[in-house]
Scaffold this motif. Sequence first.
Motif, short mmCIF file in Angstrom:
data_model
loop_
_atom_site.label_atom_id
_atom_site.label_comp_id
_atom_site.label_asym_id
_atom_site.label_seq_id
_atom_site.Cartn_x
_atom_site.Cartn_y
_atom_site.Cartn_z
N ALA A 1 -2.77 1.88 9.18
CA ALA A 1 -1.42 1.36 9.47
C ALA A 1 -0.39 2.48 9.42
N VAL A 2 -0.49 3.35 8.42
CA VAL A 2 0.46 4.47 8.31
C VAL A 2 0.35 5.36 9.53
N LYS A 3 -0.87 5.71 9.90
CA LYS A 3 -1.07 6.59 11.07
C LYS A 3 -0.55 5.93 12.34
N THR A 4 -0.78 4.65 12.50
CA THR A 4 -0.31 3.94 13.69
C THR A 4 1.21 3.90 13.73
N LEU A 5 1.84 3.59 12.61
CA LEU A 5 3.31 3.58 12.57
C LEU A 5 3.88 4.97 12.89
N GLU A 6 3.25 6.00 12.37
CA GLU A 6 3.71 7.36 12.66
C GLU A 6 3.60 7.68 14.15
N GLU A 7 2.54 7.18 14.80
CA GLU A 7 2.38 7.38 16.24
C GLU A 7 3.55 6.77 17.02
N PHE A 8 4.13 5.70 16.49
CA PHE A 8 5.28 5.06 17.13
C PHE A 8 6.60 5.64 16.65
N GLY A 9 6.55 6.68 15.84
CA GLY A 9 7.77 7.32 15.35
C GLY A 9 8.47 6.54 14.25
N ILE A 10 7.72 5.75 13.51
CA ILE A 10 8.29 4.92 12.45
C ILE A 10 7.96 5.54 11.10
N ALA A 11 9.00 5.82 10.33
CA ALA A 11 8.81 6.36 8.99
C ALA A 11 8.21 5.27 8.10
N THR A 12 7.45 5.70 7.10
CA THR A 12 6.84 4.74 6.19
C THR A 12 7.04 5.16 4.74
N GLU A 13 7.02 4.17 3.89
CA GLU A 13 6.88 4.42 2.46
C GLU A 13 5.70 3.57 2.00
N VAL A 14 4.95 4.08 1.06
CA VAL A 14 3.73 3.41 0.60
C VAL A 14 3.81 3.21 -0.90
N MET A 15 3.38 2.03 -1.35
CA MET A 15 3.42 1.69 -2.77
C MET A 15 2.13 0.95 -3.14
N VAL A 16 1.63 1.22 -4.33
CA VAL A 16 0.56 0.42 -4.91
C VAL A 16 1.18 -0.34 -6.08
N ALA A 17 1.09 -1.65 -6.03
CA ALA A 17 1.62 -2.49 -7.11
C ALA A 17 0.90 -3.84 -7.05
N SER A 18 0.71 -4.42 -8.20
CA SER A 18 0.00 -5.68 -8.31
C SER A 18 0.96 -6.82 -8.60
N ALA A 19 0.81 -7.90 -7.84
CA ALA A 19 1.64 -9.09 -8.09
C ALA A 19 1.41 -9.64 -9.49
N HIS A 20 0.21 -9.42 -10.04
CA HIS A 20 -0.14 -9.99 -11.34
C HIS A 20 0.00 -8.98 -12.48
N ARG A 21 -0.35 -7.73 -12.24
CA ARG A 21 -0.36 -6.75 -13.32
C ARG A 21 0.93 -5.94 -13.42
N THR A 22 1.66 -5.80 -12.31
CA THR A 22 2.95 -5.08 -12.34
C THR A 22 4.01 -5.88 -11.59
N PRO A 23 4.27 -7.11 -12.02
CA PRO A 23 5.21 -7.96 -11.28
C PRO A 23 6.63 -7.41 -11.19
N ASP A 24 7.09 -6.73 -12.23
CA ASP A 24 8.44 -6.16 -12.18
C ASP A 24 8.55 -5.08 -11.11
N LYS A 25 7.51 -4.28 -10.98
CA LYS A 25 7.48 -3.23 -9.95
C LYS A 25 7.50 -3.86 -8.55
N VAL A 26 6.75 -4.93 -8.37
CA VAL A 26 6.73 -5.63 -7.07
C VAL A 26 8.12 -6.20 -6.78
N HIS A 27 8.73 -6.81 -7.77
CA HIS A 27 10.06 -7.38 -7.60
C HIS A 27 11.07 -6.31 -7.18
N THR A 28 11.08 -5.20 -7.88
CA THR A 28 12.02 -4.12 -7.56
C THR A 28 11.76 -3.58 -6.16
N PHE A 29 10.49 -3.35 -5.84
CA PHE A 29 10.12 -2.85 -4.52
C PHE A 29 10.68 -3.75 -3.42
#
Length: 161
Positions: A19-47
């Motif tokens: 997905a990142v590579k495909t978005l880059e091919e279309f000239g779309i900047a990306t940000e990537v995050m790993v976060a768990s809805a169950h184990r890091t809910p506050d991080k998901v909320h902030t994101f």
Amino acid sequence: MKAAIIMGSDSDWPILETAVKTLEEFGIATEVMVASAHRTPDKVHTFAATARERGVKVIIAAAGAAAHLPGVVASYTTLPVIGVPINSTPLNGVDALYSIVQMPSGIPVATMAINGAKNAAIFAAQILGVSEATIEEALRRHRETMAVEVEKKAAKLLAKQ
């Protein structure tokens, strides 16, 4: 224009990297995050709650098993959320597919095929292309390229007969 990609585990990265590579091919900047809805809910909320402030226009959220992450992200933002169910259990991703596609009325998540990260990126580009001519043009060229590739394959097959 920027898209965000969030995944429930780093083990999802081999799928989401496409997905990142495909978005880059279309000239779309990306940000990537790993976060768990169950184990890091506050991080998901902030994101999710601050995504618009960071310039994000669309979010791709991927998860396997119970796959609550896309729905939780969608509950914290009005940005479009595209869910990618990941094949990570003995149920081959069907559990994740059902979890994402069965969102309650009022909190939609566009749902791609199991492991469908490339289509998620293309769909994100289509959403962004509505208001960005350069992205729409890149999508048009992408489709032309696909058509040419199909014709080349067809010709190659006919030549073998």
